[in-house]
Design a protein around this motif. Structure first.
Motif, short mmCIF file in Angstrom:
data_model
loop_
_atom_site.label_atom_id
_atom_site.label_comp_id
_atom_site.label_asym_id
_atom_site.label_seq_id
_atom_site.Cartn_x
_atom_site.Cartn_y
_atom_site.Cartn_z
N GLY A 94 0.81 -1.21 0.00
CA GLY A 94 0.00 0.00 0.00
C GLY A 94 0.84 1.26 0.00
N TYR A 95 1.93 1.25 0.73
CA TYR A 95 2.80 2.43 0.81
C TYR A 95 3.63 2.63 -0.45
CZ TYR A 95 2.36 2.82 5.95
OH TYR A 95 1.91 2.99 7.23
N ASN A 96 4.27 1.57 -0.92
CA ASN A 96 5.44 1.73 -1.78
C ASN A 96 5.42 1.03 -3.13
OD1 ASN A 96 6.90 3.09 0.38
ND2 ASN A 96 7.08 1.10 1.35
N VAL A 97 4.50 0.12 -3.37
CA VAL A 97 4.61 -0.78 -4.51
C VAL A 97 3.65 -0.40 -5.63
CG1 VAL A 97 4.35 -3.18 -5.26
CG2 VAL A 97 5.44 -2.67 -3.06
N PHE A 98 4.16 -0.40 -6.88
CA PHE A 98 3.36 -0.03 -8.05
C PHE A 98 3.67 -0.98 -9.19
CE2 PHE A 98 4.37 3.66 -5.49
CZ PHE A 98 3.11 4.19 -5.25
N ASP A 99 2.74 -1.05 -10.14
CA ASP A 99 2.95 -1.92 -11.30
C ASP A 99 2.55 -1.26 -12.61
OD1 ASP A 99 0.22 -2.01 -10.67
OD2 ASP A 99 0.00 -4.05 -11.44
N VAL A 100 2.20 0.03 -12.57
CA VAL A 100 1.88 0.79 -13.78
C VAL A 100 2.78 2.02 -13.79
CG1 VAL A 100 0.11 2.09 -15.01
CG2 VAL A 100 -0.52 0.00 -13.78
N PHE A 101 3.51 2.24 -14.89
CA PHE A 101 4.53 3.28 -14.90
C PHE A 101 4.56 4.07 -16.21
CE2 PHE A 101 6.02 -0.25 -12.31
CZ PHE A 101 6.37 0.39 -11.13
N GLY A 102 4.86 5.38 -16.08
CA GLY A 102 5.41 6.17 -17.15
C GLY A 102 4.49 6.65 -18.25
N ASP A 103 3.18 6.51 -18.14
CA ASP A 103 2.29 7.03 -19.18
C ASP A 103 1.12 7.73 -18.51
OD1 ASP A 103 1.14 7.63 -21.57
OD2 ASP A 103 0.32 5.63 -21.93
N PRO A 104 1.18 9.07 -18.41
CA PRO A 104 2.18 9.99 -18.96
C PRO A 104 3.50 9.92 -18.18
CG PRO A 104 0.62 11.19 -17.61
CD PRO A 104 0.11 9.79 -17.70
N PRO A 105 4.55 10.56 -18.68
CA PRO A 105 5.86 10.50 -18.01
C PRO A 105 5.77 10.83 -16.53
CG PRO A 105 6.07 11.58 -20.13
CD PRO A 105 4.59 11.37 -19.91
N GLY A 106 6.48 10.01 -15.74
CA GLY A 106 6.51 10.23 -14.29
C GLY A 106 5.38 9.58 -13.53
N HIS A 107 4.36 9.09 -14.24
CA HIS A 107 3.21 8.50 -13.56
C HIS A 107 3.54 7.10 -13.05
CE1 HIS A 107 -0.89 7.12 -12.79
NE2 HIS A 107 -0.60 6.06 -13.49
N ARG A 108 3.03 6.76 -11.87
CA ARG A 108 3.05 5.38 -11.43
C ARG A 108 1.76 5.13 -10.66
NH1 ARG A 108 5.32 9.43 -8.27
NH2 ARG A 108 6.00 8.74 -6.23
N GLY A 109 1.28 3.93 -10.75
CA GLY A 109 0.00 3.61 -10.12
C GLY A 109 -0.14 2.12 -9.91
N LYS A 110 -1.31 1.73 -9.48
CA LYS A 110 -1.63 0.32 -9.24
C LYS A 110 -2.68 -0.12 -10.26
CE LYS A 110 -0.81 0.83 -4.25
NZ LYS A 110 0.50 0.16 -4.16
N SER A 111 -2.40 -1.21 -10.94
CA SER A 111 -3.31 -1.71 -11.95
C SER A 111 -4.56 -2.30 -11.31
CB SER A 111 -2.63 -2.78 -12.81
OG SER A 111 -2.38 -3.94 -12.02
N PHE A 112 -5.61 -2.46 -12.12
CA PHE A 112 -6.82 -3.12 -11.66
C PHE A 112 -6.50 -4.55 -11.22
CE2 PHE A 112 -10.60 -5.73 -12.51
CZ PHE A 112 -11.53 -5.08 -11.71
N GLU A 113 -5.60 -5.21 -11.95
CA GLU A 113 -5.23 -6.59 -11.61
C GLU A 113 -4.61 -6.67 -10.21
OE1 GLU A 113 -2.67 -10.38 -13.42
OE2 GLU A 113 -2.63 -8.42 -14.41
N GLU A 177 -3.37 5.30 5.56
CA GLU A 177 -2.08 5.40 4.88
C GLU A 177 -1.93 4.36 3.78
OE1 GLU A 177 1.11 7.40 7.83
OE2 GLU A 177 0.54 5.35 8.33
N GLU A 178 -2.72 3.25 3.87
CA GLU A 178 -2.65 2.23 2.84
C GLU A 178 -3.38 2.64 1.57
OE1 GLU A 178 -3.30 1.60 5.97
OE2 GLU A 178 -2.15 -0.12 6.67
N PHE A 179 -4.27 3.65 1.64
CA PHE A 179 -5.08 4.04 0.49
C PHE A 179 -4.33 5.11 -0.30
CE2 PHE A 179 -9.65 5.33 -0.89
CZ PHE A 179 -9.27 5.15 -2.21
N TYR A 180 -3.46 4.65 -1.19
CA TYR A 180 -2.65 5.57 -2.00
C TYR A 180 -3.52 6.23 -3.05
CZ TYR A 180 0.79 7.13 -5.42
OH TYR A 180 1.52 7.89 -6.31
#
Length: 252
Positions: A94-113, A177-180
């Protein structure tokens, strides 16, 4: 990065007595561990965050929970320390981990999966643990960090023009804090005493953009962040999260 520590006075605590997990529980935990082992990261850099890796702390969480899953059997008992280890992995994700990156540049997020893989683990922990202290109502954020020009959202770049500014970014969570939620990008114009901000929030794989907007700068950067956070159109954002009519601020 936020350090994930366990505090029994605030965090959920394992329930007393014998705790058991089903075959479905074990499969759900195993599926999450496999996914984050392959496709999720907590360290990343580059204009499109194309350089990604796992920290030693993240690897330790994966290894610990992977070992727990390997020795579990359907309807077997699970120890309280193992329950806490799974909880801490979920907090770290929840704090630190992402699996979607860079579109648009600099973006990171969590996928639906990834979000769908997390849901059953939340349900398992709700079954095995007593609730922690009530969450604070409002926003949480991490320590701001410098933002490279090639990572700045185009709307903010257009707004600041040729001004000489300091760029900072801060990651935001809401209520828990877990709800990014996403990030706030800020351009500090020290000559005028103003700061311009843009929110880049992740909603179901799309960027939700709020801003840019200028405010008077404050001596404490936390006061600046709080002022922007108070102005965030949270209702519009959650409407998008729930699949309702798309708000005006939404940018595909």
């Amino acid at each position: 990065m936020l350090e994930v520590k366990y505090d029994p006075e605030w965090d959920p605590t394992p329930k007393e007595g014998t705790l058991t997990v089903s075959e479905k529980d074990i499969e759900a935990i195993s599926a999450l561990v496999k996914y984050i082992s392959d496709d999720a990261f907590d360290h990343f850099h580059g204009s499109r965050l194309e350089f990604r890796e796992k920290s030693l702390e993240f690897l330790a969480h994966i290894q610990r929970v992977g070992g727990i899953v390997a020795r579990l059997r359907p309807n077997s008992t699970i120890g309280q320390e193992d329950v806490i280890a799974i909880y801490l992995l979920m907090r770290f994700i929840g704090y630190n981990v992402f699996d979607v990156f860079g579109d648009p540049p600099g973006h990171r997020g969590k996928s639906f999966e990834l979000q769908e893989l997390e849901r059953p683990i939340d349900a398992i922990l709700a079954k095995l643990m007593n609730p922690g202290a009530p969450d604070f109502e409002g926003f949480f954020w991490r320590e701001p960090f410098p933002l490279a020009v090639d990572e700045v959202h185009p709307k903010l770049l257009e707004e600041i023009g040729n001004r000489q500014v300091r760029m900072l970014q801060v990651d935001l969570s809401y209520q828990s804090e877990e709800f990014y939620l996403g990030s706030l990008e800020m351009a500090f114009d020290d000559d005028t005493g103003k700061v311009c901000g843009v929110f880049r929030l992740n909603a179901n794989g799309s960027d939700f953009i709020a801003g840019p907007a200028w405010i008077e700068t404050k001596a404490d950067v936390n006061d600046v962040i709080q002022t922007f956070a108070d102005a965030l159109p949270v209702d519009e954002f959650f409407a998008l999260m729930q699949g309702e009519d798309e708000p005006a601020h939404k940018v595909a």
